[in-house]
Design a protein around this motif. Structure first.
Motif, PDB file in Angstrom:
ATOM      1  N   ASN A 281      30.835  39.952  25.947  1.00 39.87           N
ATOM      2  CA  ASN A 281      30.762  40.574  27.621  1.00 39.87           C
ATOM      3  C   ASN A 281      31.498  39.864  29.144  1.00 39.87           C
ATOM      4  OD1 ASN A 281      26.775  40.962  27.376  1.00 39.87           O
ATOM      5  ND2 ASN A 281      28.499  43.179  27.139  1.00 39.87           N
ATOM      6  N   LEU A 282      31.845  38.048  28.575  1.00 40.79           N
ATOM      7  CA  LEU A 282      32.269  37.606  29.674  1.00 40.79           C
ATOM      8  C   LEU A 282      33.920  37.987  29.342  1.00 40.79           C
ATOM      9  CD1 LEU A 282      30.192  34.054  30.240  1.00 40.79           C
ATOM     10  CD2 LEU A 282      30.109  36.419  31.949  1.00 40.79           C
ATOM     11  N   GLU A 283      34.031  37.393  28.288  1.00 43.42           N
ATOM     12  CA  GLU A 283      35.312  38.486  27.095  1.00 43.42           C
ATOM     13  C   GLU A 283      35.924  39.325  28.237  1.00 43.42           C
ATOM     14  OE1 GLU A 283      37.917  36.694  26.415  1.00 43.42           O
ATOM     15  OE2 GLU A 283      36.676  34.458  24.794  1.00 43.42           O
ATOM     16  N   VAL A 284      35.405  40.371  27.729  1.00 43.54           N
ATOM     17  CA  VAL A 284      36.171  41.714  28.074  1.00 43.54           C
ATOM     18  C   VAL A 284      36.369  41.730  29.474  1.00 43.54           C
ATOM     19  CG1 VAL A 284      36.031  44.753  27.539  1.00 43.54           C
ATOM     20  CG2 VAL A 284      35.073  42.591  25.846  1.00 43.54           C
ATOM     21  N   LEU A 285      35.182  41.212  30.426  1.00 47.29           N
ATOM     22  CA  LEU A 285      35.192  41.444  31.576  1.00 47.29           C
ATOM     23  C   LEU A 285      36.685  40.066  31.998  1.00 47.29           C
ATOM     24  CD1 LEU A 285      31.758  41.341  32.790  1.00 47.29           C
ATOM     25  CD2 LEU A 285      33.162  43.058  33.712  1.00 47.29           C
ATOM     26  N   ALA A 286      36.736  39.720  31.590  1.00 56.35           N
ATOM     27  CA  ALA A 286      38.070  38.313  32.265  1.00 56.35           C
ATOM     28  C   ALA A 286      39.107  39.125  31.405  1.00 56.35           C
ATOM     29  CB  ALA A 286      38.059  36.972  31.195  1.00 56.35           C
ATOM     30  N   TRP A 287      39.110  39.883  30.517  1.00 56.47           N
ATOM     31  CA  TRP A 287      40.375  40.650  30.213  1.00 56.47           C
ATOM     32  C   TRP A 287      40.942  41.789  31.507  1.00 56.47           C
ATOM     33  CZ3 TRP A 287      38.400  42.438  24.882  1.00 56.47           C
ATOM     34  CH2 TRP A 287      38.593  41.131  23.898  1.00 56.47           C
ATOM     35  N   ILE A 288      39.714  42.502  31.698  1.00 57.57           N
ATOM     36  CA  ILE A 288      39.816  43.355  32.911  1.00 57.57           C
ATOM     37  C   ILE A 288      40.472  43.177  34.150  1.00 57.57           C
ATOM     38  CG2 ILE A 288      37.931  45.617  34.619  1.00 57.57           C
ATOM     39  CD1 ILE A 288      36.265  46.093  31.474  1.00 57.57           C
ATOM     40  N   ALA A 289      39.883  41.717  34.685  1.00 55.59           N
ATOM     41  CA  ALA A 289      40.007  41.192  36.548  1.00 55.59           C
ATOM     42  C   ALA A 289      41.429  41.429  35.645  1.00 55.59           C
ATOM     43  CB  ALA A 289      39.414  39.599  35.901  1.00 55.59           C
ATOM     44  N   ALA A 290      41.950  40.665  35.462  1.00 52.13           N
ATOM     45  CA  ALA A 290      43.342  40.500  34.483  1.00 52.13           C
ATOM     46  C   ALA A 290      44.040  41.411  34.649  1.00 52.13           C
ATOM     47  CB  ALA A 290      44.014  39.688  33.167  1.00 52.13           C
ATOM     48  N   SER A 291      43.863  42.318  33.803  1.00 50.96           N
ATOM     49  CA  SER A 291      44.837  44.300  34.215  1.00 50.96           C
ATOM     50  C   SER A 291      44.330  44.338  35.315  1.00 50.96           C
ATOM     51  CB  SER A 291      43.696  44.853  32.909  1.00 50.96           C
ATOM     52  OG  SER A 291      43.544  44.166  31.820  1.00 50.96           O
ATOM     53  N   GLU A 292      43.278  44.202  35.920  1.00 50.25           N
ATOM     54  CA  GLU A 292      43.889  44.728  37.349  1.00 50.25           C
ATOM     55  C   GLU A 292      43.586  43.555  38.561  1.00 50.25           C
ATOM     56  OE1 GLU A 292      39.424  45.239  38.111  1.00 50.25           O
ATOM     57  OE2 GLU A 292      39.449  46.526  37.468  1.00 50.25           O
ATOM     58  N   GLY A 293      44.821  42.739  37.767  1.00 49.22           N
ATOM     59  CA  GLY A 293      45.620  41.465  38.783  1.00 49.22           C
ATOM     60  C   GLY A 293      44.929  40.631  39.865  1.00 49.22           C
ATOM     61  N   GLU A 294      43.386  40.634  39.038  1.00 51.59           N
ATOM     62  CA  GLU A 294      42.380  39.886  39.907  1.00 51.59           C
ATOM     63  C   GLU A 294      42.187  37.976  38.985  1.00 51.59           C
ATOM     64  OE1 GLU A 294      38.260  40.918  40.641  1.00 51.59           O
ATOM     65  OE2 GLU A 294      39.194  42.911  42.065  1.00 51.59           O
ATOM     66  N   PHE A 295      43.492  38.038  39.542  1.00 50.52           N
ATOM     67  CA  PHE A 295      43.968  36.613  37.966  1.00 50.52           C
ATOM     68  C   PHE A 295      43.093  35.418  38.577  1.00 50.52           C
ATOM     69  CE2 PHE A 295      47.308  39.078  37.337  1.00 50.52           C
ATOM     70  CZ  PHE A 295      47.265  39.880  36.470  1.00 50.52           C
ATOM     71  N   GLU A 296      42.783  35.254  39.776  1.00 50.64           N
ATOM     72  CA  GLU A 296      41.612  34.174  40.527  1.00 50.64           C
ATOM     73  C   GLU A 296      40.361  34.428  39.114  1.00 50.64           C
ATOM     74  OE1 GLU A 296      39.628  31.017  41.744  1.00 50.64           O
ATOM     75  OE2 GLU A 296      41.706  31.089  42.201  1.00 50.64           O
TER      76      GLU A 296
ATOM     77  N   LEU B 141      24.971  28.356  32.794  1.00 50.27           N
ATOM     78  CA  LEU B 141      24.998  30.104  32.599  1.00 50.27           C
ATOM     79  C   LEU B 141      25.156  30.893  33.333  1.00 50.27           C
ATOM     80  CD1 LEU B 141      25.590  30.923  30.012  1.00 50.27           C
ATOM     81  CD2 LEU B 141      23.586  31.135  29.134  1.00 50.27           C
ATOM     82  N   GLU B 142      24.177  30.992  34.037  1.00 48.69           N
ATOM     83  CA  GLU B 142      23.525  31.830  34.936  1.00 48.69           C
ATOM     84  C   GLU B 142      24.082  31.641  36.176  1.00 48.69           C
ATOM     85  OE1 GLU B 142      22.108  28.654  33.916  1.00 48.69           O
ATOM     86  OE2 GLU B 142      20.276  29.706  32.731  1.00 48.69           O
ATOM     87  N   GLN B 143      24.818  31.078  36.571  1.00 38.25           N
ATOM     88  CA  GLN B 143      26.410  30.768  37.453  1.00 38.25           C
ATOM     89  C   GLN B 143      27.294  32.329  37.101  1.00 38.25           C
ATOM     90  OE1 GLN B 143      26.372  26.917  38.394  1.00 38.25           O
ATOM     91  NE2 GLN B 143      25.335  26.957  40.831  1.00 38.25           N
ATOM     92  N   ALA B 144      27.038  32.057  35.268  1.00 37.43           N
ATOM     93  CA  ALA B 144      29.004  32.086  35.011  1.00 37.43           C
ATOM     94  C   ALA B 144      28.315  33.970  35.472  1.00 37.43           C
ATOM     95  CB  ALA B 144      29.276  31.575  33.514  1.00 37.43           C
ATOM     96  N   VAL B 145      26.933  34.401  34.037  1.00 34.65           N
ATOM     97  CA  VAL B 145      26.713  35.527  34.072  1.00 34.65           C
ATOM     98  C   VAL B 145      26.986  36.413  35.407  1.00 34.65           C
ATOM     99  CG1 VAL B 145      24.802  36.884  33.768  1.00 34.65           C
ATOM    100  CG2 VAL B 145      25.562  35.200  32.191  1.00 34.65           C
ATOM    101  N   ALA B 146      25.979  36.120  36.669  1.00 34.38           N
ATOM    102  CA  ALA B 146      25.800  36.583  37.862  1.00 34.38           C
ATOM    103  C   ALA B 146      27.608  36.277  38.596  1.00 34.38           C
ATOM    104  CB  ALA B 146      25.008  35.499  38.736  1.00 34.38           C
ATOM    105  N   TYR B 147      28.120  35.617  39.014  1.00 33.55           N
ATOM    106  CA  TYR B 147      29.302  35.647  38.658  1.00 33.55           C
ATOM    107  C   TYR B 147      29.987  37.046  38.148  1.00 33.55           C
ATOM    108  CZ  TYR B 147      34.316  35.019  39.645  1.00 33.55           C
ATOM    109  OH  TYR B 147      35.162  35.430  40.689  1.00 33.55           O
ATOM    110  N   ALA B 148      29.441  37.015  36.973  1.00 33.76           N
ATOM    111  CA  ALA B 148      30.987  38.566  35.944  1.00 33.76           C
ATOM    112  C   ALA B 148      29.921  39.391  36.416  1.00 33.76           C
ATOM    113  CB  ALA B 148      30.521  38.053  34.737  1.00 33.76           C
ATOM    114  N   ALA B 149      28.271  39.272  36.496  1.00 32.12           N
ATOM    115  CA  ALA B 149      27.665  41.079  37.227  1.00 32.12           C
ATOM    116  C   ALA B 149      28.326  41.478  38.582  1.00 32.12           C
ATOM    117  CB  ALA B 149      26.359  40.263  36.785  1.00 32.12           C
ATOM    118  N   GLN B 150      28.843  40.363  38.837  1.00 34.02           N
ATOM    119  CA  GLN B 150      29.180  41.095  40.199  1.00 34.02           C
ATOM    120  C   GLN B 150      30.383  41.984  40.244  1.00 34.02           C
ATOM    121  OE1 GLN B 150      30.932  37.447  42.088  1.00 34.02           O
ATOM    122  NE2 GLN B 150      29.592  37.910  43.601  1.00 34.02           N
ATOM    123  N   ARG B 151      30.665  43.423  40.654  1.00 37.29           N
ATOM    124  CA  ARG B 151      31.924  44.774  41.392  1.00 37.29           C
ATOM    125  C   ARG B 151      32.657  43.445  41.972  1.00 37.29           C
ATOM    126  NH1 ARG B 151      26.827  47.050  41.278  1.00 37.29           N
ATOM    127  NH2 ARG B 151      26.568  48.801  40.031  1.00 37.29           N
TER     128      ARG B 151
END
Length: 780
Positions: free
Chosen positions: A614-629, A687-697
């Motif tokens: 999940n974190l992998e795909v959400l990282a790809w999506i963020a880069a596709s949307e220009g949200e590089f940070e 891990l909990e913080q990473a998941v919470a961050y990834a779960a944000q819209r």
């Protein structure tokens, strides 16, 4: 708390105190002094003297000195020395799916960490523990270790503290007045435990002499004192003192080889045993066979019959809790029972004397064989999460049952290890599962459906580890057996996992052909589980080949199959597959929603591999949307997560190209320094913080109420911000209460206030808010 402070609470697994900690100020100070100058301190002493409680108290008080955590490893239930490194790795929450040895994985994990390990009850594994500790200390210079054992490890740099009994009034002097008695630890412990057992108990002029005599007769041994205090429910202090005195006078001259304090504890437990009814004694002996905790069903199945009626088990458990033989543990929806190790070892001696050792082992093995079979039946069902959690509780006894099978019934062990497939792949026991299957396959070699199932099961574990030669060999044999026995299920799974192997090597065309065969066979026999697994993998293969329409159709078919059965584990992976193809088609908004939904399921299942995908795909999506940070932070978190899994994209190597492209684009957009800063921020998150961050819209739909910035504009009080930070670390209300030193009711009130003030409806939203506004895990 001031901005920039680093006083966050490190991770760890220290158990909560079940009762108040009494005294030991001198010993606490001495252990801390020894730890300051040495990286290994061993607490030795007679059983029941309080070595474990002292070690835990030291660990709790030093917790903030170890930013990578304080970890408690209970070795009382471990009998197989070969599993020692794996046991420690499990406690440290290392889920390594690689074929490396557990010792190598553990050493690599600890190498750069600043942690405190508490290895508890090492005496029965003395040499293996000494070797392991020596290796850790040599490879991990910032790790410190506290060991409890009846014997020292006798290795270089070991500092030894002999834990003494609790302080007592001088036997040569009259008992001091009541106000002065509070300075003696043994008397204070007895008084507190007596008051817990009998609410009206108070230390008075009338009973103080008897209490002091009891504590002296028991040599100040905490376990003995706690066992004796319970007797005040039926005896007065004076009667208890007289009975103990008679018993210990009778012991004079007995068993000369034993030390006086061992004799004292043994005599006290003997007396506790004799105070039980015949049925209670028999139940005590039988329940001692369990390696871990047990629930009522296990007690009824294994301990009843031949002298104990099933309907009497509840009353026997209640009676032994009252006598402090069993300890009750409350879990979310269940109650479980455990024995202190000294009590367990005594019970096992009695079980041998009763002549029931082998009989009870067989009952125990058969019970866990049935339990595993039932869990396997629910692997594709609405209550699969409950079964996954239950097997986690049962792991010590599943391990014990497998060990017994290896000695005399490998065919049973083969079926048991096979039925535990989802226990192996959704927990910390992946490598252990493969070891058990390897062992049972080597012992139970006759052709059978059970062997065919074990072969394809083990092949999946091998594929996840990247051990393709072993997987191919096992799948070839499984296919031969399937054809010889007419076993369509085995043939279907052999085709499915052969497709995994082909896809691992990038041969998607061959994989699709094998998946088609698997689908045909699974559907022919109505195997919805096999069908769902195959649909997921074929969807990914078609996506890889560029067949968007086919990939999406198969993923949606799988979702329908899963929903029809109430399954969520396979559904989470179907959502991952669908999210990948939807992202490839450019619909990043929907793709992110699919991955977040999957992430929620994987969180509830505690499935680290699924979370990593999940974190992998959400990282790809963020880069596709220009949200590089954002992409950089997620990629940084993935460094840590994939390291815990064992290898990047474990079992999903065909996705590596997407990862590499995302990293390249993000680095190019942020520059090397900017990318490194973002990635390091992600890597520092738990891990909990990473998941919470990834779960944000992201973007305009961000869910964290931006007007509620930290600081003066935040609507939360400092204590509520502390609570929010602890929620982000995954702590329960009970754990929050312990950390903040408040009642659980107060902690629950803080959570309700946070939800109300921020307008949130779930703890997950609080966690996401905390990650965004309290990035260092502390209130600002």
């Amino acid at each position: 708390m001031a901005r920039g402070s680093k006083a966050r609470i490190p991770p760890g697994n220290l158990p909560a105190d079940a009762s108040t900690f009494i005294g030991r100020r001198r010993e606490l100070a001495e252990v801390k002094r020894l730890l300051a100058r040495s990286r290994l301190v061993t607490l030795t002493g007679v059983g029941g003297v309080g070595k474990t409680r002292l070690a835990l108290r030291v660990a709790a008080e030093l917790r903030r000195s170890f930013p990578d955590g304080v970890w408690f490893v209970d070795l009382t239930r471990l009998s197989d020395a070969t599993l020692l490194p794996r046991c420690v790795a499990e406690v440290l929450r290392i889920r390594d799916h690689s074929p490396r040895s557990a010792l190598s994985v553990l050493i690599d994990h600890l190498r750069d960490r600043q942690q405190l390990l508490v290895l508890d009850n090492c005496e029965h594994l003395l040499e293996p523990c000494a070797v392991l500790v020596d290796r850790i200390l040599a490879a991990a210079p910032r790790v410190r270790i506290v060991v409890t054992s009846r014997q020292a490890l006798s290795i270089r740099a070991e500092q030894i503290l002999q834990v003494p009994p609790m302080s007592l009034p001088d036997a040569a002097q009259p008992a001091p007045p009541i106000p002065a008695l509070s300075q003696f630890e043994a008397v204070t412990l007895f008084s507190e435990r007596a008051a817990a057992a009998l609410s009206e108990f108070r230390l008075t002029e009338q009973n103080s002499d008897a209490v002091v005599k009891i504590c002296r007769d028991l040599d100040g041994i905490p376990l003995a004192i706690e066992l004796a205090a319970v007797r005040l429910r039926v005896l007065s202090p004076q009667e208890l003192a007289a009975r103990l005195g008679d018993r210990f006078r009778l012991l004079t001259g007995a068993r000369k080889a034993a030390t006086p304090r061992h004799e004292t504890l043994r005599a006290l437990i003997d007396w506790s045993f004799e105070m039980c009814s015949p049925a209670e004694r028999l139940f005590w002996a039988r329940a001692s066979l369990f390696a871990g905790t047990l629930d009522l069903t296990a007690a009824e199945e294994v301990c009843s019959a031949d002298g104990i009626d099933r309907e009497d088990v509840v009353e026997l458990i209640s009676a032994l809790i009252d006598k402090s033989v069993l300890v009750k543990e409350n879990h979310q929806r269940t109650v479980r029972y455990r024995m202190l190790e000294t009590i367990r070892q005594y019970g096992r001696e009695r079980l041998v004397e009763y002549g029931e050792w082998d009989t009870l082992h067989c009952r125990h093995r058969d019970y866990y064989r049935r339990l595993a079979a039932r869990a396997n039946e629910h692997r594709f069902a609405p209550d699969q999460v409950r079964w996954f959690a239950r097997l986690e509780h049962e792991h010590p006894d599943l391990r014990a049952a497998l060990a017994f099978c290896r000695i005399g019934s490998p065919e049973t062990g083969l079926g048991l290890a096979t039925d535990l497939l989802y226990h192996w792949i959704t927990s910390y026991y992946h490598g252990e599962g493969r070891s058990w299957l390897d062992a049972m396959l080597a012992l139970a070699t006759e052709p059978s459906r059970e062997r065919a199932a074990a072969l394809w099961t083990n092949s999946w574990l091998a594929i996840i580890q990247g051990d393709l030669p072993a997987a191919k060999s096992m799948l070839a044999e499984a296919r031969i057996l399937g054809e010889e026995l007419g076993d369509e299920s085995a043939l279907g799974y052999a085709a499915l996992f052969s497709g995994f192997v082909a896809m691992y090597g990038g041969d998607a065309d061959t994989a699709v052909g094998l998946y088609d065969e698997a689908l045909r066979r699974h559907r022919a026999i109505g195997n919805r589980h096999g069908e769902a697994l195959t649909l997921i993998r074929k969807s990914m293969a078609l996506s890889y080949l560029g067949d968007a329409q086919g990939s999406i159709a198969l993923a949606e078919q799988c979702l329908a199959v899963c929903d029809g059965s109430g399954d969520i584990w396979h559904k989470s992976y179907a959502l991952i597959a669908l999210g990948i193809e939807v992202w490839r088609q450019g619909d990043t908004h929907r793709a992110a929603a699919l991955e977040r939904e999957s992430l929620g399921y994987n969180q509830s299942l505690n499935d680290l591999l699924g979370i990593a995908l999940n974190l992998e795909v959400l990282a790809w999506i963020a880069a596709s949307e220009g949200e590089f940070e954002r992409a950089g932070r997620l990629l940084g978190s993935l460094r840590t997560v994939w390291r815990s899994v064992g290898s990047p994209l474990s079992g999903y190597g065909h996705l590596t190209g997407y990862h590499d492209e995302c990293e390249c684009r993000t680095r190019e957009a942020l520059g090397d320094a900017g990318y490194q800063a973002a990635a390091e921020r992600g890597a520092r998150a738990s891990l909990e913080q990473a998941v919470a961050y990834a779960a944000q819209r992201t973007g305009g739909s961000r869910a964290a109420a931006p007007e509620h910035a930290a600081g003066v504009s935040s609507p939360l009080t400092p204590r509520e911000r502390q609570t929010a930070a602890l929620i982000a670390r995954g702590l329960s209300n009970r754990e929050i209460a312990k950390t903040l030193v408040v009642s659980q009711r107060t902690a629950e009130a803080h959570v309700e206030h946070i939800l109300s003030k921020l307008g949130f409806g779930s703890r997950a939203q609080i966690a996401a808010w905390a990650v965004e506004h309290l990035p260092d895990g502390e209130p600002r």
